[in-house]
Write an enzyme that holds these catalytic residues in place. Structure first.
Site, PDB file in Angstrom:
ATOM      1  CG  ASP A 157      -1.816  -0.477   8.086  1.00  0.00           C
ATOM      2  OD1 ASP A 157      -2.585   0.478   7.882  1.00  0.00           O
ATOM      3  OD2 ASP A 157      -1.944  -1.581   7.539  1.00  0.00           O
ATOM      4  NE  ARG A 167      -2.270  -4.299  -0.983  1.00  0.00           N
ATOM      5  CZ  ARG A 167      -1.820  -3.686   0.119  1.00  0.00           C
ATOM      6  NH1 ARG A 167      -0.762  -4.142   0.733  1.00  0.00           N
ATOM      7  NH2 ARG A 167      -2.437  -2.622   0.608  1.00  0.00           N
ATOM      8  CB  THR A 221       2.845   0.547   5.956  1.00  0.00           C
ATOM      9  OG1 THR A 221       1.482   0.327   6.351  1.00  0.00           O
ATOM     10  CG2 THR A 221       3.726   0.147   7.125  1.00  0.00           C
ATOM     11  CG  ASP A 257       1.371  -3.084  10.154  1.00  0.00           C
ATOM     12  OD1 ASP A 257       2.129  -2.385   9.454  1.00  0.00           O
ATOM     13  OD2 ASP A 257       0.599  -3.928   9.663  1.00  0.00           O
ATOM     14  CG  ASP A 294       4.036  -7.130   7.321  1.00  0.00           C
ATOM     15  OD1 ASP A 294       3.405  -6.594   6.388  1.00  0.00           O
ATOM     16  OD2 ASP A 294       3.489  -7.756   8.244  1.00  0.00           O
ATOM     17  N   GLY A 310       0.836  -1.212   0.000  1.00  0.00           N
ATOM     18  CA  GLY A 310       0.000   0.000   0.000  1.00  0.00           C
ATOM     19  C   GLY A 310       0.865   1.255   0.000  1.00  0.00           C
ATOM     20  NE  ARG A 339      -4.605  -5.912   5.185  1.00  0.00           N
ATOM     21  CZ  ARG A 339      -4.390  -5.634   3.913  1.00  0.00           C
ATOM     22  NH1 ARG A 339      -5.284  -5.969   3.028  1.00  0.00           N
ATOM     23  NH2 ARG A 339      -3.263  -5.064   3.523  1.00  0.00           N
TER      24      ARG A 339
HETATM   25  O1  F6P Z   1      -1.542  -1.547   4.589  1.00  0.00           O
HETATM   26  C1  F6P Z   1      -2.103  -0.325   4.353  1.00  0.00           C
HETATM   27  C2  F6P Z   1      -3.596  -0.434   4.123  1.00  0.00           C
HETATM   28  O2  F6P Z   1      -4.082   0.858   3.805  1.00  0.00           O
HETATM   29  C3  F6P Z   1      -4.403  -1.061   5.246  1.00  0.00           C
HETATM   30  O3  F6P Z   1      -4.675  -0.182   6.291  1.00  0.00           O
HETATM   31  C4  F6P Z   1      -5.630  -1.500   4.496  1.00  0.00           C
HETATM   32  O4  F6P Z   1      -6.275  -2.557   5.178  1.00  0.00           O
HETATM   33  C5  F6P Z   1      -5.082  -1.963   3.190  1.00  0.00           C
HETATM   34  O5  F6P Z   1      -3.857  -1.264   3.004  1.00  0.00           O
HETATM   35  C6  F6P Z   1      -5.988  -1.725   2.008  1.00  0.00           C
HETATM   36  O6  F6P Z   1      -5.348  -2.212   0.872  1.00  0.00           O
HETATM   37  P1  F6P Z   1      -5.865  -2.000  -0.611  1.00  0.00           P
HETATM   38  O7  F6P Z   1      -5.700  -0.554  -0.946  1.00  0.00           O
HETATM   39  O8  F6P Z   1      -4.979  -2.882  -1.430  1.00  0.00           O
HETATM   40  O9  F6P Z   1      -7.291  -2.404  -0.611  1.00  0.00           O
END
Ligand code: F6P
Length: 322
Positions: free
Chosen positions: A128, A72, A126, A130, A103, A11, A172
């Site tokens: 997050d 991804r 990120t 995390d 990660d 992301g 998430r």
């Molecule tokens: O990891 C970052 C994040 O924004 C999370 O908070 C979220 O759950 C996820 O990516 C959403 O991913 P995507 O944009 O691929 O739906």
């Protein structure tokens, strides 16, 4: 080492551009050539890798998103995908990599080192926050401030109508955004993946606060596995108490926008430190922070451990929001 590659993966996060800029400009100052790899591992697999010059970095420090694009990739999870990527990198003469991501991206980076001995240094990017081994990740501060601005606005309308709101933030599997935003926004309750507060208890707390004269409340929830958790919570509250709850999902707006000063500075320091580490022969590590200090953490440790939300923030928020 003559030529390094830089990529963003997973992301996107505000501040990734500032990190790319630091990697490119510090590398060129050290007489290294830099290649920008488009859309993370996809670019390695599809040979989308191009030289970057000093001027390509002009006017990007303030821009959200990532000029290199991101993705991804599932192919990189397989050994055949990694072999293809490593072959493409070697054919282009790329000696080392800087990976800016989360990660999942670091798992790919660690495997590229283990299986193909391509030196890699990770930079945690990120929203997050995390990533084990770093107090802060690039993009988190901006995302928290973006969400907070929205919550302050919601507070105005909630107070005007005497309403209960459930605001869903990203993260998430982690509750960092929820807990920071909840504490800073004066939320009455914070639901995180690590702390699934009981709906019954929340209803009791809200009713108690109404008895004390409170007329509006904001509950914050992290999204969980997929967006929409806030709707389930609103339904449960409605069914159990008859109270109506408005739902607001903040979603991807938290990923965009101009990075805060804190994120630009963090990204600049981390990007520069990543190149410095490669120049000193270090690899298979991530640049992290411990307080204000930059640290180096083995990627193996980063990817095998989980970083948990600080529970003391949740209890503090709960006491302060009475
Ligand atoms: O990891 C970052 C994040 O924004 C999370 O908070 C979220 O759950 C996820 O990516 C959403 O991913 P995507 O944009 O691929 O739906």
């Amino acid at each position: 080492m003559k030529r390094i590659g830089v990529y963003t993966s997973g992301g996107d996060a505000p501040g990734m551009n500032a990190a790319i800029r630091a990697v490119v400009r510090v590398s060129i100052a050290q007489n290294l050539e830099v290649y920008g790899i488009t859309a993370g591992y996809l670019g390695m697999l599809e040979n989308e890798m191009n030289p970057l010059q000093l001027r390509d970095m002009a006017n990007i420090i303030q821009r959200g998103g990532t000029i290199l694009k991101t993705a991804r990739s599932t192919e990189m999870m397989k050994p055949e995908g990694r072999t293809k990527a490593a072959t493409n990198l070697k054919n282009l003469g790329i000696d080392a990599l800087v990976c800016i991501g989360g990660d999942g991206s670091f798992r790919g980076a660690h495997a590229l080192w283990e299986e193909h001995q391509i030196p890699i240094v990770g930079v945690p990017g990120t929203i997050d926050n995390d990533i084990f081994g770093s107090d802060k990740t690039i993009g988190f501060d901006t995302a928290v401030n973006t969400a907070l601005e929205a919550i302050d606005r919601i507070r105005d309308t909630a107070a005007s109508h005497d309403r209960l709101f459930i605001v869903e933030v990203m993260g998430r599997n982690s509750g960092f955004i929820a807990s920071y935003v909840g504490l800073a926004g004066g939320a009455e309750e914070i639901f995180t993946p690590e702390n699934v507060a009981s709906v019954d208890k929340s209803i009791e707390r809200i009713k108690e606060s109404i008895r004390r004269g409170k007329t509006s409340s904001i509950l914050i929830t992290a999204e969980g596995q997929k967006p929409g958790r806030a709707y389930d919570l609103a339904d449960a509250i409605r069914k159990k108490s008859g109270m109506d709850a408005k739902v607001c999902i903040l979603g991807h707006q938290q990923r965009g926008g101009s990075p805060t000063a804190a994120d630009r500075i963090l990204a600049s320091r981390m990007g520069a430190a990543a190149v410095d580490a490669l120049m000193h022969g270090q690899c298979d590590i991530m640049i992290g922070t411990e307080g204000e200090r930059l640290v180096q953490v083995p990627l193996d440790l980063v990817t095998k451990n989980e970083k948990k939300t600080q529970m003391d923030l949740l209890s503090l928020a709960s006491v302060l929001a009475t």
